[in-house]
Scaffold this active site. Structure first.
Site, PDB file in Angstrom:
ATOM      1  N   HIS B  78       5.746  15.137  -2.920  1.00 28.53           N
ATOM      2  CA  HIS B  78       5.991  13.738  -3.321  1.00 28.53           C
ATOM      3  C   HIS B  78       6.992  13.096  -2.359  1.00 28.53           C
ATOM      4  O   HIS B  78       6.764  12.000  -1.849  1.00 28.53           O
ATOM      5  CB  HIS B  78       6.511  13.697  -4.760  1.00 28.53           C
ATOM      6  CG  HIS B  78       7.109  12.380  -5.163  1.00 28.53           C
ATOM      7  ND1 HIS B  78       6.347  11.251  -5.345  1.00 28.53           N
ATOM      8  CD2 HIS B  78       8.392  12.004  -5.404  1.00 28.53           C
ATOM      9  CE1 HIS B  78       7.138  10.240  -5.689  1.00 28.53           C
ATOM     10  NE2 HIS B  78       8.391  10.671  -5.717  1.00 28.53           N
ATOM     11  N   ASP B 107       1.520  -9.415  22.243  1.00 26.51           N
ATOM     12  CA  ASP B 107       1.156  -8.142  21.611  1.00 26.51           C
ATOM     13  C   ASP B 107       2.388  -7.250  21.698  1.00 26.51           C
ATOM     14  O   ASP B 107       3.438  -7.675  22.175  1.00 26.51           O
ATOM     15  CB  ASP B 107      -0.034  -7.484  22.333  1.00 26.51           C
ATOM     16  CG  ASP B 107      -0.768  -6.497  21.425  1.00 26.51           C
ATOM     17  OD1 ASP B 107      -0.093  -5.661  20.791  1.00 26.51           O
ATOM     18  OD2 ASP B 107      -2.004  -6.563  21.342  1.00 26.51           O
ATOM     19  N   TRP B 143      12.123  18.554  -0.047  1.00 24.28           N
ATOM     20  CA  TRP B 143      11.830  17.902   1.241  1.00 24.28           C
ATOM     21  C   TRP B 143      12.893  18.251   2.273  1.00 24.28           C
ATOM     22  O   TRP B 143      12.659  18.155   3.467  1.00 24.28           O
ATOM     23  CB  TRP B 143      11.704  16.394   1.079  1.00 24.28           C
ATOM     24  CG  TRP B 143      12.977  15.616   1.089  1.00 24.28           C
ATOM     25  CD1 TRP B 143      13.852  15.502   0.052  1.00 24.28           C
ATOM     26  CD2 TRP B 143      13.526  14.847   2.160  1.00 24.28           C
ATOM     27  NE1 TRP B 143      14.902  14.710   0.414  1.00 24.28           N
ATOM     28  CE2 TRP B 143      14.738  14.285   1.703  1.00 24.28           C
ATOM     29  CE3 TRP B 143      13.120  14.567   3.463  1.00 24.28           C
ATOM     30  CZ2 TRP B 143      15.540  13.475   2.500  1.00 24.28           C
ATOM     31  CZ3 TRP B 143      13.928  13.755   4.253  1.00 24.28           C
ATOM     32  CH2 TRP B 143      15.118  13.219   3.769  1.00 24.28           C
ATOM     33  N   SER B 179       5.119  10.376  16.359  1.00 25.07           N
ATOM     34  CA  SER B 179       4.588   9.056  16.013  1.00 25.07           C
ATOM     35  C   SER B 179       5.722   8.051  15.823  1.00 25.07           C
ATOM     36  O   SER B 179       5.675   6.936  16.361  1.00 25.07           O
ATOM     37  CB  SER B 179       3.758   9.179  14.739  1.00 25.07           C
ATOM     38  OG  SER B 179       3.577   7.927  14.153  1.00 25.07           O
ATOM     39  N   SER B 180       6.759   8.464  15.091  1.00 29.09           N
ATOM     40  CA  SER B 180       7.870   7.538  14.832  1.00 29.09           C
ATOM     41  C   SER B 180       8.592   7.173  16.111  1.00 29.09           C
ATOM     42  O   SER B 180       8.972   6.016  16.318  1.00 29.09           O
ATOM     43  CB  SER B 180       8.881   8.171  13.879  1.00 29.09           C
ATOM     44  OG  SER B 180       8.319   8.328  12.624  1.00 29.09           O
ATOM     45  N   HIS B 263      20.755  11.351   6.921  1.00 28.32           N
ATOM     46  CA  HIS B 263      21.371  10.125   6.445  1.00 28.32           C
ATOM     47  C   HIS B 263      20.926   8.892   7.227  1.00 28.32           C
ATOM     48  O   HIS B 263      20.546   7.897   6.623  1.00 28.32           O
ATOM     49  CB  HIS B 263      22.889  10.195   6.310  1.00 28.32           C
ATOM     50  CG  HIS B 263      23.321   9.124   5.367  1.00 28.32           C
ATOM     51  ND1 HIS B 263      23.192   9.246   4.012  1.00 28.32           N
ATOM     52  CD2 HIS B 263      23.734   7.872   5.581  1.00 28.32           C
ATOM     53  CE1 HIS B 263      23.531   8.108   3.434  1.00 28.32           C
ATOM     54  NE2 HIS B 263      23.870   7.262   4.362  1.00 28.32           N
ATOM     55  N   GLU B 265      18.143   8.609   8.467  1.00 29.74           N
ATOM     56  CA  GLU B 265      16.777   8.447   7.959  1.00 29.74           C
ATOM     57  C   GLU B 265      16.755   7.565   6.711  1.00 29.74           C
ATOM     58  O   GLU B 265      15.875   6.716   6.536  1.00 29.74           O
ATOM     59  CB  GLU B 265      16.179   9.827   7.645  1.00 29.74           C
ATOM     60  CG  GLU B 265      14.910   9.828   6.814  1.00 29.74           C
ATOM     61  CD  GLU B 265      13.713   9.231   7.536  1.00 29.74           C
ATOM     62  OE1 GLU B 265      13.760   9.124   8.781  1.00 29.74           O
ATOM     63  OE2 GLU B 265      12.748   8.856   6.867  1.00 29.74           O
ATOM     64  N   TYR B 267      18.696   5.181   6.083  1.00 27.23           N
ATOM     65  CA  TYR B 267      18.860   3.789   6.479  1.00 27.23           C
ATOM     66  C   TYR B 267      17.672   3.277   7.249  1.00 27.23           C
ATOM     67  O   TYR B 267      17.403   2.074   7.268  1.00 27.23           O
ATOM     68  CB  TYR B 267      20.174   3.610   7.256  1.00 27.23           C
ATOM     69  CG  TYR B 267      21.364   3.823   6.348  1.00 27.23           C
ATOM     70  CD1 TYR B 267      21.177   3.838   4.974  1.00 27.23           C
ATOM     71  CD2 TYR B 267      22.638   4.002   6.818  1.00 27.23           C
ATOM     72  CE1 TYR B 267      22.237   4.028   4.113  1.00 27.23           C
ATOM     73  CE2 TYR B 267      23.706   4.201   5.965  1.00 27.23           C
ATOM     74  CZ  TYR B 267      23.498   4.218   4.605  1.00 27.23           C
ATOM     75  OH  TYR B 267      24.541   4.398   3.759  1.00 27.23           O
ATOM     76  N   SER B 278      15.884 -10.801   3.895  1.00 29.02           N
ATOM     77  CA  SER B 278      16.566 -11.900   4.584  1.00 29.02           C
ATOM     78  C   SER B 278      15.583 -12.943   5.107  1.00 29.02           C
ATOM     79  O   SER B 278      15.985 -14.033   5.506  1.00 29.02           O
ATOM     80  CB  SER B 278      17.404 -11.359   5.748  1.00 29.02           C
ATOM     81  OG  SER B 278      18.321 -10.408   5.281  1.00 29.02           O
ATOM     82  N   HIS B 312      28.227  13.920   3.181  1.00 31.96           N
ATOM     83  CA  HIS B 312      28.347  13.570   1.760  1.00 31.96           C
ATOM     84  C   HIS B 312      27.157  14.077   0.952  1.00 31.96           C
ATOM     85  O   HIS B 312      27.178  14.023  -0.271  1.00 31.96           O
ATOM     86  CB  HIS B 312      28.596  12.061   1.551  1.00 31.96           C
ATOM     87  CG  HIS B 312      27.435  11.174   1.863  1.00 31.96           C
ATOM     88  ND1 HIS B 312      27.586   9.933   2.403  1.00 31.96           N
ATOM     89  CD2 HIS B 312      26.105  11.330   1.701  1.00 31.96           C
ATOM     90  CE1 HIS B 312      26.392   9.369   2.562  1.00 31.96           C
ATOM     91  NE2 HIS B 312      25.488  10.203   2.145  1.00 31.96           N
ATOM     92  N   HIS B 313      26.126  14.560   1.634  1.00 35.92           N
ATOM     93  CA  HIS B 313      25.035  15.230   0.921  1.00 35.92           C
ATOM     94  C   HIS B 313      25.388  16.684   0.635  1.00 35.92           C
ATOM     95  O   HIS B 313      24.590  17.407   0.058  1.00 35.92           O
ATOM     96  CB  HIS B 313      23.751  15.185   1.749  1.00 35.92           C
ATOM     97  CG  HIS B 313      23.259  13.803   2.019  1.00 35.92           C
ATOM     98  ND1 HIS B 313      22.362  13.152   1.200  1.00 35.92           N
ATOM     99  CD2 HIS B 313      23.570  12.908   2.992  1.00 35.92           C
ATOM    100  CE1 HIS B 313      22.133  11.935   1.673  1.00 35.92           C
ATOM    101  NE2 HIS B 313      22.856  11.765   2.764  1.00 35.92           N
ATOM    102  N   THR B 338      27.539  -3.437   3.267  1.00 36.02           N
ATOM    103  CA  THR B 338      26.457  -3.615   2.306  1.00 36.02           C
ATOM    104  C   THR B 338      26.812  -4.723   1.323  1.00 36.02           C
ATOM    105  O   THR B 338      25.968  -5.557   0.962  1.00 36.02           O
ATOM    106  CB  THR B 338      26.183  -2.297   1.551  1.00 36.02           C
ATOM    107  OG1 THR B 338      26.124  -1.242   2.504  1.00 36.02           O
ATOM    108  CG2 THR B 338      24.883  -2.366   0.807  1.00 36.02           C
ATOM    109  N   LYS B 341      26.232  -8.067   2.806  1.00 34.72           N
ATOM    110  CA  LYS B 341      24.826  -8.476   2.784  1.00 34.72           C
ATOM    111  C   LYS B 341      24.433  -9.032   1.417  1.00 34.72           C
ATOM    112  O   LYS B 341      23.795 -10.079   1.315  1.00 34.72           O
ATOM    113  CB  LYS B 341      23.922  -7.297   3.151  1.00 34.72           C
ATOM    114  CG  LYS B 341      24.142  -6.784   4.553  1.00 34.72           C
ATOM    115  CD  LYS B 341      22.985  -5.960   5.053  1.00 34.72           C
ATOM    116  CE  LYS B 341      21.803  -6.802   5.403  1.00 34.72           C
ATOM    117  NZ  LYS B 341      22.003  -7.621   6.613  1.00 34.72           N
ATOM    118  N   ARG B 460      18.512  18.402 -11.018  1.00 32.99           N
ATOM    119  CA  ARG B 460      17.237  17.915 -10.501  1.00 32.99           C
ATOM    120  C   ARG B 460      16.359  19.103 -10.126  1.00 32.99           C
ATOM    121  O   ARG B 460      16.809  20.240 -10.093  1.00 32.99           O
ATOM    122  CB  ARG B 460      17.466  17.009  -9.292  1.00 32.99           C
ATOM    123  CG  ARG B 460      18.115  17.703  -8.133  1.00 32.99           C
ATOM    124  CD  ARG B 460      18.548  16.736  -7.057  1.00 32.99           C
ATOM    125  NE  ARG B 460      17.412  16.309  -6.242  1.00 32.99           N
ATOM    126  CZ  ARG B 460      17.535  15.884  -4.969  1.00 32.99           C
ATOM    127  NH1 ARG B 460      18.728  15.830  -4.396  1.00 32.99           N
ATOM    128  NH2 ARG B 460      16.494  15.510  -4.280  1.00 32.99           N
TER     129      ARG B 460
END
Lengths: 327, 547
Positions: B78, B107, B143, B179-180, B263, B265, B267, B278, B312-313, B338, B341, B460
């Site tokens: 998932h 293009d 993951w 790809s990314s 991390h 990732e 963002y 925006s 922090h993870h 943040t 924003k 979890r």
């Protein structure tokens, strides 16, 4: 420091008054019922820390340190709720007042340095306060010196091993055992077992997946140092009533400490995905008075000293086997 | 110039093309954008179906449907499918479609690479999803694939089951990463080289800015992920011991390397969402974005901070006190940009002249619900409190608020916002609103109770739980099923708009829309801006550049 105020904070046994609004009405009757049941349990003099139905907030915990996360949680939640009310309030006012359907005409401005400086500075101040409060708790948690007892915790797939290393300055000789999910829970949790999780009880308390065959026995009012490691994969040892969790990592030894204030039974679970039965390796701590603990420890040492004696009868003195023991 | 030459060449392509030639061999940014978006929607439903399995098993205590190992496969797949298959390709698709239109480019800068970077993805996901049909099942280590779990001595059946799927997952991740990276290079090259004259960097739409910064993040961290999983692979199959403690390796090192990728990732999945919101809010508030420069700097600031907060993870791995303190402070700092924003979005609405079409509804829901996710993020940053929250449902609630009501809601806002431009037809506003209201109600029924579960102590990634957690889990599952079902409305609205809608869209589509993309016809010609447009400052979404 903060612990005094925390205790007075303890309006409800699980402090759900702190959590505002959301969805409370649906659960309110059962929450009240659960709270009163808990009050009765506390009145009986035995703390039981296990999750409650409809529990809304973190528990205060039962150790000298466990008030830190609880206090921080409540303060941070309060700060967030206030900021949320202001920001969302402003949004809803804007959505109501500045609708085209009400004839609102768009302004032209798109910039205001003063306002921008203010709303950058205010969060900074709030964060500094929060950071200052957290740092104190963190420093006290990191200090494992002055411990009166050491317990080694080892994670296995999917059970825990507890070894008593020393107590009151004396090495403990050969007291250690495995602790795994109780037989009744284990039988009930099998796919298509046809058994009812609600029927897994210890006394009046439902202990489905939260009970073990042999709990970790600890004395109260004693600074206990844990050395935590793993024999296979990464696990995490977590008893919410103690206020922390610490990963059990193969090849590394982590330390943590606790000092339990109240006798009782405290339940937790492995908190790091460790394979298929990650959800089935609970932790149960039975906290007893120092006298009872000394007696229990002596009996354990004696039992392990006598070569033929299995540890079965010895544990039975203080830690009776889980109900429904035979699986 | 070279553009002239390719221009003529492209005109030849207006001859009737076969389906295969049009879609598989396309080098057109609009077609490739469409392919990305269709791919992403497909993955959204596949990943969503895994979530349905998870919520069905968690509907009540006791195991009723699946074995614990399969449950772990579902949580793992998932996450991988939603992150790498649904959210990231959706943003790349939106970027492909809109960036050239927004900056007045004909293009993408590297059209053939664009084709390649898309067509790698279906193969990567075929590889990943095929693991579910392997004899031993798919990856089940979460993951994050923590080394300690996958790299273990072969001991007993459940562990050896891991063997096959790891290689598939790692190669799939390599492909997604390639790809990314190609997509990111293309976006950077396009934005830096192909802006129409007068489209200065600080006149670009915020969406373009957000993608420019995101693309740099992608290039910086995707190779780190590739390195981390490659080391896992060699630990597993070639006897190395980067992370394997039995050979002297360090499982915590894997976590450091993984989250150094992980991390930023996170963002990568939210900055383009900031960009979308925006664009949408000023359009429907009919007022320029408040504090354009602050918005751009805030994105850059968040991107920078994302590189220094990874641990922090890992507050529960036993970091030294100094590291705990550093990562706590750095993480808390993120709240400042943040916050800026969020305040600026509110200030954009203030004094506007608002209407509430579906894109605006999703954008407003984004601001509120993403902020709730931000609040729980701030709480998680406080290390002593995190000792309790870590690896509980509180974290699950947190990141679903930022990824579902954050990233996914922004993608939905963008879809409704630009769908008329893409198809030339209006979507059905009534059903769009039905989709919105169902989604916003059920997503909260789904995820809000998970805060309570986490606070009460539910870890979890567990397939079964004590009966004390039963009530909120059932509520969450009901919300989950209904939220899942609501997305079928989304599919219906899109299909209706693309193929059946009779209502023609105007060029500008929305009364308050500003920016180059709205000066083109709806749908835009297959090849747009072959002659660079004239950029007029008052036509830009954020008003005059000196704001």
């Amino acid at each position: 420091m903060t612990s005094g105020s925390i205790r007075t904070n303890r309006a409800g046994p699980h402090g759900d008054r702190i959590r505002p609004g959301h969805r409370r009405t649906t659960g309110i009757r059962r929450a009240v019922a659960a709270s009163s049941a808990l009050v009765l349990a506390l009145a009986a003099g035995l703390a039981q820390a296990a999750p409650k139905p409809w529990q809304l907030n973190m528990e205060r915990g039962v150790t000298t340190w466990s008030g830190e996360p609880y206090f921080l949680n409540n303060v941070a939640l309060g700060v967030c709720v206030v900021i949320g009310l202001l920001v969302f309030g402003a949004m809803f006012i804007a959505m109501f007042r500045f609708r085209k359907s009400r004839g609102a005409v768009a302004e032209k401005w798109a910039h205001n340095t003063t306002v921008e400086i203010i709303w950058t500075a205010i969060p900074v101040v709030i964060l500094v306060v929060l950071a200052w409060m957290s740092t104190g708790g963190l420093v006290s948690f990191a200090n494992t010196t002055g411990s009166q007892m050491t317990v080694k915790v080892t994670g296995y797939q999917w059970k825990w091993r507890y070894d008593y290393v020393d107590y009151q300055g004396k090495a403990v000789s050969k007291v250690g055992y495995m602790s795994k999910l109780d037989a009744l829970s284990d039988k009930t949790r099998q796919l298509d077992s046809g058994m009812d999780p609600y029927a897994v009880k210890t006394g009046d308390e439902n202990t489905y997946l939260l009970d073990v065959d042999k709990p970790l026995v600890l004395p109260i009012h004693t600074k206990i140092r844990f050395v935590i490691t793993s024999d296979d994969v990464i696990h995490s040892w977590w008893v919410p009533a103690f206020g922390w969790k610490m990963d059990a990592i193969p090849g590394l030894v982590n330390t943590a400490w606790t000092n339990i204030n109240e006798a009782g039974t405290y339940r937790g679970q492995c908190a790091e995905l460790c394979g298929q039965d990650h959800g089935f390796m609970p932790i149960v701590v039975k906290a007893v008075s120092q006298e009872d603990f000394a007696k229990w420890l002596a009996a354990q040492e004696q039992a392990s000293a006598a070569p033929a004696a299995a540890d079965g009868p010895a544990t039975a003195q203080v830690a009776p086997p889980a109900p429904g023991g035979k699986g | 110039m070279a553009h002239e030459a390719t221009h003529d060449l492209h005109d030849d392509h207006h001859e009737p093309q076969g389906f295969f030639q049009r879609w598989v061999m396309s080098t057109n940014h609009k077609d490739i954008g469409t392919l990305y978006l269709i791919f992403s929607l497909t993955m959204f439903f596949i990943g969503g179906s895994f979530a349905m399995v998870i919520r069905a098993e968690l509907f009540k205590p006791g195991l009723q449907l699946v074995q614990p190992y399969f449950f772990n496969e579902m949580t793992t797949m998932h996450a991988l499918v939603m992150i790498f298959g649904a959210i990231m390709p959706a943003f790349v698709g939106l970027g492909n479609w809109m960036i050239p239109l927004m900056i007045g480019a004909p293009d993408m800068a590297l059209p053939r690479m664009n084709n390649l970077s898309f067509w790698i993805l279906p193969f990567a996901f075929a590889l990943l999803l095929s693991t579910l049909f392997l004899p031993g099942g798919g990856p089940a280590g979460g993951w994050t694939m923590y080394g300690g779990y996958i790299v273990q001595p072969p001991a007993g059946p459940p562990l050896s089951l891991q063997t096959g799927s790891l290689a598939y997952a790692v190669f799939a991740i390599h492909l997604m990463g390639i790809s990314s990276i190609m997509g990111a290079i293309n976006i950077i090259a396009t934005i830096l080289n192909m802006r129409a004259p007068g489209m200065d960097l600080l006149k670009m739409p915020v969406f373009v800015w957000s993608w420019l910064i995101t693309a740099f993040l992608l290039i910086a961290v995707m190779p780190v992920l590739a390195g981390a999983v490659t080391m896992l692979l060699t630990d597993k199959y070639f006897g190395t011991s980067f992370f394997n403690p039995h050979g002297g390796g360090d499982p915590v090192l894997y976590q450091h390397v993984f989250w150094f990728f992980g991390h930023p990732e996170v963002y990568i999945m939210i900055l383009p969402a900031f960009g979308i919101v925006s664009e949408v809010i000023p359009t429907f508030a009919r007022k320029p974005i408040f504090g354009y420069r602050a918005m751009v700097y805030a994105i850059a600031c968040i991107a920078f901070l994302s590189f220094i907060v990874w641990a922090h993870h890992m507050f529960a791995v036993g970091l030294p006190l100094g590291a705990d303190i550093f990562f706590m402070y750095a993480t808390m700092l993120i709240a400042v940009p943040t916050g800026v924003k969020v305040f600026n979005w509110v200030a954009t609405m203030w004094g506007g002249s608002m209407t509430f079409e579906t894109p605006m509804l999703f954008a407003i829901a984004f601001v509120i619900l993403f902020t709730i996710g931000g609040f729980s993020g701030l709480m998680l940053a406080l290390v002593p409190a995190d000792f309790q929250y870590h690896d509980t449902y509180f974290v699950v609630a947190h990141f679903h608020y930022v990824l579902v009501t954050g990233a996914a809601f922004a993608i939905m806002a963008a879809t409704y916002y630009w769908l008329p431009k893409w198809t030339g037809h209006m979507y059905n506003e009534f059903w769009g609103k039905v989709h919105f209201w169902c989604s916003v109600v059920f997503v909260n029924v789904l995820f809000f109770p998970q805060h309570f579960l986490g606070l009460a102590g539910m870890p979890r990634r567990i397939p079964d739980y004590n009966v004390a957690f039963a009530d909120f889990n059932m509520m969450s599952s009901i919300g989950g099923f209904l939220f899942g079902a609501s997305q079928l409305i989304f599919l219906g609205v899109i299909v209706h708009c693309a193929f059946f809608s009779k209502k023609k869209a105007t060029d500008r589509v929305w009364e308050g829309a500003r920016g180059l993309e709205w000066t083109l016809s709806s749908p835009p010609p297959h090849h747009s801006f072959t002659v660079p447009p004239v950029v007029r400052d008052e036509e830009l979404a954020h008003g005059h550049a000196d704001d």
